[in-house]
Design a protein around this motif. Sequence first.
Motif, mmCIF file in Angstrom:
data_model
loop_
_atom_site.group_PDB
_atom_site.id
_atom_site.type_symbol
_atom_site.label_atom_id
_atom_site.label_comp_id
_atom_site.label_asym_id
_atom_site.label_seq_id
_atom_site.Cartn_x
_atom_site.Cartn_y
_atom_site.Cartn_z
ATOM 1 N N HIS A 143 0.828 -1.203 0.000
ATOM 2 C CA HIS A 143 0.000 0.000 0.000
ATOM 3 C C HIS A 143 0.865 1.257 0.000
ATOM 4 O O HIS A 143 0.559 2.230 -0.708
ATOM 5 C CB HIS A 143 -0.920 -0.005 1.224
ATOM 6 C CG HIS A 143 -1.864 1.143 1.286
ATOM 7 N ND1 HIS A 143 -2.977 1.249 0.482
ATOM 8 C CD2 HIS A 143 -1.850 2.276 2.041
ATOM 9 C CE1 HIS A 143 -3.611 2.368 0.746
ATOM 10 N NE2 HIS A 143 -2.951 3.022 1.689
ATOM 11 N N ASP A 199 2.072 2.601 -3.296
ATOM 12 C CA ASP A 199 1.092 3.238 -4.168
ATOM 13 C C ASP A 199 0.759 4.661 -3.735
ATOM 14 O O ASP A 199 -0.016 5.339 -4.420
ATOM 15 C CB ASP A 199 -0.209 2.415 -4.192
ATOM 16 C CG ASP A 199 -0.038 1.092 -4.923
ATOM 17 O OD1 ASP A 199 0.828 1.028 -5.814
ATOM 18 O OD2 ASP A 199 -0.759 0.131 -4.590
ATOM 19 N N GLU A 226 -5.175 7.362 1.024
ATOM 20 C CA GLU A 226 -5.629 6.964 -0.304
ATOM 21 C C GLU A 226 -4.552 7.223 -1.357
ATOM 22 O O GLU A 226 -3.938 8.290 -1.365
ATOM 23 C CB GLU A 226 -6.890 7.745 -0.686
ATOM 24 C CG GLU A 226 -8.110 7.419 0.161
ATOM 25 C CD GLU A 226 -8.632 6.023 -0.103
ATOM 26 O OE1 GLU A 226 -8.350 5.496 -1.203
ATOM 27 O OE2 GLU A 226 -9.324 5.465 0.768
ATOM 28 N N PRO A 227 -4.298 6.256 -2.243
ATOM 29 C CA PRO A 227 -3.408 6.529 -3.380
ATOM 30 C C PRO A 227 -3.977 7.664 -4.230
ATOM 31 O O PRO A 227 -5.190 7.809 -4.351
ATOM 32 C CB PRO A 227 -3.394 5.203 -4.150
ATOM 33 C CG PRO A 227 -3.843 4.171 -3.167
ATOM 34 C CD PRO A 227 -4.795 4.868 -2.251
ATOM 35 N N THR A 255 -5.276 5.370 -9.332
ATOM 36 C CA THR A 255 -5.545 3.930 -9.326
ATOM 37 C C THR A 255 -5.719 3.459 -10.763
ATOM 38 O O THR A 255 -5.935 4.254 -11.680
ATOM 39 C CB THR A 255 -6.820 3.597 -8.531
ATOM 40 O OG1 THR A 255 -7.919 4.335 -9.071
ATOM 41 C CG2 THR A 255 -6.658 3.946 -7.055
ATOM 42 N N ASP A 256 -5.640 2.163 -10.957
ATOM 43 C CA ASP A 256 -5.882 1.583 -12.277
ATOM 44 C C ASP A 256 -7.355 1.705 -12.626
ATOM 45 O O ASP A 256 -8.227 1.582 -11.753
ATOM 46 C CB ASP A 256 -5.482 0.110 -12.302
ATOM 47 C CG ASP A 256 -3.980 -0.086 -12.457
ATOM 48 O OD1 ASP A 256 -3.372 0.694 -13.203
ATOM 49 O OD2 ASP A 256 -3.431 -1.009 -11.834
ATOM 50 N N ASP A 288 -3.622 1.161 -17.912
ATOM 51 C CA ASP A 288 -3.075 0.442 -16.762
ATOM 52 C C ASP A 288 -1.768 1.116 -16.343
ATOM 53 O O ASP A 288 -0.928 1.444 -17.191
ATOM 54 C CB ASP A 288 -2.829 -1.017 -17.148
ATOM 55 C CG ASP A 288 -2.225 -1.814 -16.021
ATOM 56 O OD1 ASP A 288 -2.984 -2.279 -15.163
ATOM 57 O OD2 ASP A 288 -0.986 -1.954 -16.013
#
Length: 588
Positions: free
Chosen positions: A102, A105, A320-321, A324-325, A408
């Motif tokens: 985590h 990221d 929180e990142p 995200t993908d 991605d």
Amino acid sequence: MKEVRTAFGRFWPLTRGDRKWLAVIVACVVVAALAETASILLFAELTDNALKAGSLSAFWGPAAAWLGVAVLGAIVGYLGNSLATWTAERFVLRLRAKVFRHVQDLPPDFFRKHRRGDLVERLTGDVEAIEEMVVSGVVGAVAAAFSTVFYAAAALYLRWDLALATFVLAPLFLLAARRFAGRIRTASQDERVADGAITSVVEESLGHVLLTQANNRRGDEERRLEREARAWMKASVRGARLSEMYEQFVEVVETICVLAVIGLGVWEISAGRMTLGQLLAFAAFIGYLYPPVRSLGQLGLTLTAATAGAQRLGEILDAEPAVTDPAEPVGPWPVRGRVGFHGVSFRHPGATRDSLTGLTFTAGPGELVVITGRSGAGKSTAAKLLTRFYDPGAGAITLDGVPLPHLDLGFLRENVTLLPQETLILNGTVRENIACGRPAASDGDIERAARAAAAHEFIAALPEGYDTHIAPGTAALSGGQLKRLTIARAMLRNAPVLVLDEPTAGLDSVAARQVVQPLRRLMSGRTTLVITHDLSLAPDADRVLVVDDGRLVEAGTHAELVARGGVYGGLAGPVPGVPTEETLVLRC
């Protein structure tokens, strides 16, 4: 207790996959407790039938049974304890991997807000504290509960009236644990924070030892460490005192209980209502009963202290990142390398103004675009957005016409190579450092990349060549040589888009000239964005973009902008002793 339940509920799912082993451990605990109970009852039989009567024939049967029970208990205890240790370490590995995954990221702003040493402490000490709550705590609670039930049942079996009389004092252990819990939790939280602060000070001081020595800051650093160490010592001593106070209190209560049992037993023996063997067995059961009851109380203190670590890890896991993908990313394709910024604006989290406002430009395959401007103008923000450390607040960035959020992350970063301002070196061999961008590369590929980066000669001259071990801050290589290693790494990666953030930063003029040709070879045939104050590559650029206060204020070729004057004309100027076409530097 609400905090304990919340923390336990959050991390208990990580035991999935090991719960069958926890069930086996519990079974071992139950068998071990039964074996201990049977041993005490057999001791009572030996006392009354063999020792008191002096009968050798009455000795062999109970003695053999006792030995068998002891061997069974030892085997089961060994298996249970070994399996418990293995399961606990598996949980630690799983939790640490989850947190570490985590952390990787999270955006750069997160790491600017948290000291590195404190994060290290959270990934080590706090993770282990949670294991004590979720795995070791569960096993300990089950062991204590079954032991309490078996010993209490055996004591009731021998003399229920005396047993009930002695059970009256048992709740004192739990009441004492509850009384101490809050204060121990506060002390544990303070100790963990101070632990992280000490790690941070040591890590920062060792990382900047040259700064410390050059500025005579040794005394300041020592005082800084002493300040944090004293805070840790204060919290540690306070926690130890509270734990010791609890231990001594329950020790006194336990002694009172055992003495009461013996006193009542003597009275019962004198009245002929109890045998000596029964008294000894009863006293043993009561003596064995209180430690697990005490353990249950101590477990409450352990769980309370572990919530401090759970809260600190929760701060990381709740962060929180920034990106995200996508749920359905665009499929891979042979990337050509056309990059587009379309009205891009961005504000860093917590900032009061935009770092970029309405930035628009394109760069096609094989083009070299230099982005320059004063310090703090927002140049490096463009690199972070193109590699998608963040998404813009407005506008869009595209790769071959596809918006980056539709890609991605792995695919994007495979096709966009970032050479950051800081020369990043891994703790490993020269070969591993070059190959880290493409781990499957052959030795021949690595050597070809090193030759193209003008690094092969100095690597070959090292004691073990490509197998020479280097580390961050290593004195084995100069700044220019380390920079060429990172250029070789980028060449090996061979991505169609290249972003260079201050590629000559921290190098003297000689070292800077040595990396210019390798940089030119690296940029050949790629879409290249060079974010820099050093304008030595500007004459070769297809376009030069000048960013000021987050806005694009000028664009054109180097010759056009110099002729025009303006902001760029004020930035570029000749360096004494070096031809203008070779080195143009920013004057700020």
